[in-house]
Design an enzyme around this catalytic site. Structure first.
Site, short mmCIF file in Angstrom:
data_model
loop_
_atom_site.label_atom_id
_atom_site.label_comp_id
_atom_site.label_asym_id
_atom_site.label_seq_id
_atom_site.Cartn_x
_atom_site.Cartn_y
_atom_site.Cartn_z
CB THR A 62 48.84 32.92 49.87
OG1 THR A 62 48.92 33.16 48.56
CG2 THR A 62 50.16 33.36 50.84
CG ASP A 85 39.21 35.85 42.63
OD1 ASP A 85 39.07 36.63 41.77
OD2 ASP A 85 39.47 34.75 42.51
N GLY A 128 36.93 36.16 38.56
CA GLY A 128 36.28 35.65 39.53
C GLY A 128 36.24 34.10 39.27
N GLY A 143 24.13 48.41 36.15
CA GLY A 143 22.76 48.09 35.46
C GLY A 143 22.51 47.36 34.70
NE ARG A 204 29.68 43.77 17.61
CZ ARG A 204 29.02 43.45 16.60
NH1 ARG A 204 28.05 42.37 16.66
NH2 ARG A 204 28.67 44.19 15.41
CG HIS A 210 45.07 39.29 33.16
ND1 HIS A 210 44.78 38.34 32.47
CD2 HIS A 210 45.84 38.63 34.35
CE1 HIS A 210 45.04 37.18 32.93
NE2 HIS A 210 45.53 37.23 34.22
CD GLN A 212 37.78 42.02 35.42
OE1 GLN A 212 36.70 41.73 36.32
NE2 GLN A 212 38.18 41.26 34.65
O1 F6P Z 1 42.53 34.49 42.05
C1 F6P Z 1 42.41 35.89 41.42
C2 F6P Z 1 42.24 35.67 39.91
O2 F6P Z 1 42.36 37.00 39.66
C3 F6P Z 1 41.14 35.03 39.44
O3 F6P Z 1 39.98 35.91 39.26
C4 F6P Z 1 41.34 34.65 37.86
O4 F6P Z 1 40.84 33.57 37.38
C5 F6P Z 1 43.01 34.43 37.92
O5 F6P Z 1 43.38 35.17 39.02
C6 F6P Z 1 43.91 34.91 36.83
O6 F6P Z 1 45.12 34.75 37.17
P1 F6P Z 1 46.28 34.12 36.43
O7 F6P Z 1 46.39 35.28 35.11
O8 F6P Z 1 47.62 34.24 37.33
O9 F6P Z 1 46.23 32.80 35.79
#
Ligand code: F6P
Length: 280
Positions: A62, A85, A128, A143, A204, A210, A212
């Site tokens: 950006t 990130d 990340g 942990g 596993r 997403h 997150q």
């Molecule tokens: O840049 C932030 C981020 O959450 C990364 O950790 C992840 O790889 C990416 O975006 C995933 O984004 P998209 O779903 O837009 O490809």
């Protein structure tokens, strides 16, 4: 800007949104803005509406775009660091990071219940792309026995040895946190390699993905976004340009875009060491 989807925001436009995940702006990475033609259309739209400054929310992509836009058209921009990130120079924390970590941690706690109950090894992948900022607090707070991040080399041999040693000490459940951009590949790939070396273990894989990137923001994120939102507007009003507002050691700091784009914010190596100390 390119599509001309521009509307006037009043204070009531942002009422009742502080607790929401996602973005009401619905903005995302723009391929068109990476082209000269796209930026020309954006500039023409701004001109026709008399818009003299921008607030850009995002990460280095950006701010790279904002920098080029200024060089071409002289539109001043102030940036707010918005990426889960947290790998952005010029601020201790980026908006969304704390929420993402807490969301991931909540999931890891739940996964540990299964790991513990059924003597399993879980390989959990967190986001990340290029950094372990999310993985590290997830590993310490969750942990975990092992963390694998792009910034360091953690070999499959190390993972196998650590799990084998733990197993020989009668430990029967393990959590391995893997940042998606890790050296040894995705959680699925790491798990497959480890399972081959340790066939008696019940492995596993969980990819948090997403999940997150959504959900109600934490208190820390709401504070940060509010503080930096004000700083962006005040920055523009006082004539600042091409800088990102951030918080470093509790203080508001404006950092030139060029630094946020070109400089690294390395993870404190002590945190990586902490995972090893706490899991040994
Ligand atoms: O840049 C932030 C981020 O959450 C990364 O950790 C992840 O790889 C990416 O975006 C995933 O984004 P998209 O779903 O837009 O490809």
């Amino acid at each position: 800007m390119i599509k001309g989807e521009i509307s006037k925001l009043e204070s009531y436009s942002v009422s009742n949104i502080i607790q929401k995940g996602g973005t009401i702006l619905r903005s995302a990475r723009s391929k068109d803005f990476t082209t000269k033609e796209g930026r020309k259309i954006a500039y023409d739209q701004l001109q026709s509406l008399g818009i003299e400054g921008l607030v850009a929310i995002g990460g280095d992509g950006t701010f790279t775009g904002a920098n080029i836009f200024f060089e071409e058209y002289g539109i001043p921009t102030i940036g707010a660091p918005g990426t889960i990130d947290n790998d952005l120079y010029g601020t201790d924390y980026t908006i969304g990071y704390d929420t993402a970590v807490n969301t991931a941690l909540d999931a890891i706690d739940k996964i540990r219940d299964t790991a513990d109950s059924h003597d399993r090894v879980f390989f959990i992948e967190v986001m990340g792309r290029d950094s372990g900022y999310i993985a590290i607090p997830c590993a310490i707070g969750g942990g975990a026995e092992i963390v694998m991040i792009p910034e360091t080399d953690t070999s499959i041999d190390y993972v196998v040895d650590t799990l084998r040693t733990g197993w020989s000490r009668s430990k029967t459940s393990f959590i391995v946190i893997i940042a998606e951009g890790g050296e040894e590949g995705s959680a699925t790939e790491v798990a497959a390699k480890v399972q081959t070396a340790l066939p008696h273990m019940d492995a596993r894989v969980t990819i948090l993905g997403h999940v997150q990137r959504g959900g109600s923001p934490t208190a820390a994120d709401r504070m940060l976004a509010s503080q930096l939102g004000i700083a962006c507007v005040e920055g523009l009003l006082t004539g600042r340009k091409n800088e990102m507002a951030g918080i470093i050691n509790g203080e508001l700091v404006y950092t030139p875009f060029i630094d946020t784009i070109t400089k690294d914010k390395p993870i404190n190596p002590e945190f990586i060491n902490m995972v090893n100390i706490l899991s040994s």
